[in-house]
Write a protein that holds these residues in place. Structure first.
Motif, PDB file in Angstrom:
ATOM      1  N   UNK A 155     -37.784  42.118 124.178  1.00 19.98           N
ATOM      2  CA  UNK A 155     -38.809  43.043 123.687  1.00 19.98           C
ATOM      3  C   UNK A 155     -38.834  43.136 122.165  1.00 19.98           C
ATOM      4  N   UNK A 156     -37.955  42.427 121.483  1.00 24.34           N
ATOM      5  CA  UNK A 156     -37.907  42.496 120.019  1.00 24.34           C
ATOM      6  C   UNK A 156     -39.234  42.050 119.418  1.00 24.34           C
ATOM      7  N   UNK A 157     -39.751  42.855 118.487  1.00 25.94           N
ATOM      8  CA  UNK A 157     -41.019  42.630 117.780  1.00 25.94           C
ATOM      9  C   UNK A 157     -42.249  42.879 118.651  1.00 25.94           C
ATOM     10  N   UNK A 158     -42.064  43.312 119.910  1.00 23.20           N
ATOM     11  CA  UNK A 158     -43.212  43.741 120.708  1.00 23.20           C
ATOM     12  C   UNK A 158     -43.701  45.097 120.189  1.00 23.20           C
ATOM     13  N   UNK A 162     -48.705  50.987 118.980  1.00 19.84           N
ATOM     14  CA  UNK A 162     -48.714  50.837 117.532  1.00 19.84           C
ATOM     15  C   UNK A 162     -47.347  50.858 116.876  1.00 19.84           C
ATOM     16  N   UNK A 163     -46.259  51.013 117.663  1.00 18.18           N
ATOM     17  CA  UNK A 163     -44.907  51.035 117.093  1.00 18.18           C
ATOM     18  C   UNK A 163     -44.166  49.783 117.528  1.00 18.18           C
ATOM     19  N   UNK A 164     -43.471  49.180 116.584  1.00 12.63           N
ATOM     20  CA  UNK A 164     -42.793  47.919 116.838  1.00 12.63           C
ATOM     21  C   UNK A 164     -41.354  48.165 117.309  1.00 12.63           C
ATOM     22  N   UNK A 165     -40.915  47.346 118.242  1.00 11.24           N
ATOM     23  CA  UNK A 165     -39.510  47.358 118.662  1.00 11.24           C
ATOM     24  C   UNK A 165     -38.737  46.537 117.634  1.00 11.24           C
ATOM     25  N   UNK A 166     -37.914  47.209 116.807  1.00 13.63           N
ATOM     26  CA  UNK A 166     -37.301  46.556 115.653  1.00 13.63           C
ATOM     27  C   UNK A 166     -35.835  46.226 115.859  1.00 13.63           C
TER      28      UNK A 166
END
Length: 482
Positions: A155-158, A162-166
């Motif tokens: 899920x990284x960068x998904x 409107x909020x990114x998984x960082x």
């Protein structure tokens, strides 16, 4: 026209025009007799899409039936009814999305005053609970959800609402440290996952900072408790009260009021020209940063601008990622690469700040904006004007002089600001780009020794009287002059 390029030929145009006229009349009738015009597509749902499908299908079918009963569709390709369905449906969907977007922008402007100083939040867990929570927070402007952390590496960068998984929850302390470097204080951690899903490393991160408020969505009242206007919210708003210019600052700005107004026009013109000229340079630098340092290419830092208002300053990234460890974050000098050193030395990392100039947050020439943590208790008159990309202090030593000397040089510029002084600073900036920073101690000492011209108390009192009288004084002057 999409089906046959001979649309404008004389023998076909009247048949096509007749078909389009029927489609127009039936389309308007369908819009007036259905509820499709009342749908605002804030978030596209299956019922909304079915409504659009029904209207488009009904319009296409009725148009085809009426046209066939009158003209037998002579000269009209058989694929036109299908094209009518797709074109009409696309227009309906696009207009609904535009309408929803305009409504969201209107709501965001109304809520901007409330949402400007709310607390910053990190959410742990990318799931439906997190999605609903972010929607509620955005709707009521009850906070600012910065990003999402989730243990699933796929899920990284998904992006969720409107909020990114960082990153993962185990990287919580490192990510909080990164935000703090950029001037953002994370006030609250919201856990959307169940307690049993948290690893021991995540628990250690959550317990490491006693001042951090942690909230679990799976517990009753979690969201209600967050949305309540508690003492913490009042403390946060009180800490972000706007800066008020002193009488001395108002007097200094009034002395060169014409130039400060003209300066904004000059800034926009110069920034626009430079952005166009530097597009090839920005492309090369952006690709170099992406390949040599990583993503994101452009990062932001929260800085203090004119009148104490916070804004996000843009730069090309010069630091490597802080690493994957769970210990103390590495020092900044350990993270800067050769490319980063080159970009800082040549000031190429500052090019994105031309966007800040166009947005009205910065000027080409002015005092450099500071991080909130570096802002001195006594700001003097530095915050009375827009901060600049370059300034009098930057061309007389930059990082090689003390904060007190920088402050004195910035105040000297504000007292003596003029078009020719700005041109002189631009010329010195070009020289600094070639030779690098070096402490011009004699010039600094001369500036400190001369000091800015102190305002005359009598003039200052007359200025305060003029500001108090306002338009009435202006009208009386006009009558006397006339």
């Amino acid at each position: 026209m999409l089906r046959d390029t001979r649309f404008f030929e004389p023998e076909l145009i009247w048949q096509a025009s007749f078909f389009c006229g029927i489609a127009f009349v039936i389309g308007i009738s369908v819009l007036l007799t259905s509820n499709i015009c009342n749908i605002i597509l804030l978030n596209v749902s299956i019922p909304d899409l079915l409504s659009v499908f029904r209207c488009a299908f009904l319009t296409s079918a009725l148009t085809t039936i009426v046209a066939f009963s009158i003209t037998r569709l002579d000269g009209i390709p058989r694929s036109v009814p299908v094209l009518t369905f797709f074109v009409f449906g696309s227009l309906l969907l696009m207009s609904g999305l535009i309408r929803g977007r305009l409504k969201q922008r209107g709501e965001s402007k109304l809520q901007s005053a409330r949402s400007r100083d709310v607390e910053n939040i990190l959410v742990l867990g990318a799931n439906r609970a997190a999605s609903f929570y972010i929607r509620i927070i955005d709707t009521f402007s009850a906070g600012n959800v910065m990003a999402i952390l989730d243990a699933n590496p796929s899920l990284r960068n998904r992006i969720l609402n409107g909020r990114r998984v960082i990153g993962s929850p185990e990287e919580l302390l490192t990510i909080i440290h990164e935000y703090r470097i950029h001037g953002i204080e994370i006030r609250r951690i919201v856990v959307a996952a169940d307690r049993s899903e948290l690893s021991q490393a995540t628990w250690d991160c959550l317990k490491s900072d006693a001042s951090m408020e942690v909230e679990f969505l799976t517990e009753r009242g979690g969201i209600v408790q967050h949305m309540a206007d508690g003492p913490a919210a009042h403390t946060l708003r009180a800490a972000a009260l706007p800066f008020k210019n002193s009488a001395e600052a108002d007097f200094i700005l009034a002395q060169r009021r014409t130039y400060w107004k003209l300066k904004r026009t000059i800034d926009v013109s110069v920034a626009s020209i430079l952005l166009v000229i530097l597009i090839p340079v920005m492309v090369v630098v952006g690709l170099s940063v992406r390949l040599g340092i990583g993503s994101p290419v452009i990062f932001w830092q929260r800085r203090v601008g004119q009148s104490g208002a916070a804004f996000f300053l843009f730069k090309f990234r010069t630091l490597l990622a802080p690493g994957e460890g769970h210990g103390a974050p590495p020092d900044e000098q350990e993270r800067i690469s050769r490319l980063g050193c080159f970009l800082r030395r040549t000031r190429l990392d500052e090019i994105p700040q031309l966007l800040n100039v166009l947005r009205g947050e910065m000027s080409i020439i002015g005092p450099r904006p500071l991080l909130p943590i570096d802002q001195p208790p006594s700001v003097g008159i530095r915050l009375a004007v827009r901060p600049g990309i370059s300034g009098w202090a930057q061309v007389h030593g930059g990082n090689l002089i003390t904060p007190e000397e920088k402050s004195a040089l910035d105040e000297y510029y504000i007292h003596n600001a003029s078009f020719w002084l700005d041109v002189k600073i631009l010329a010195k900036t070009a020289k600094v780009l070639i030779t690098g920073d070096w402490a011009r101690l004699k010039l600094v000492e001369r500036t400190l020794r001369s000091g800015p011209a102190k305002p005359n108390l009598g003039s200052l009192a007359s200025l305060e009287t003029e500001l108090a009288l306002g338009p009435q004084r202006s009208r009386s002057r006009g009558r006397v002059k006339g």
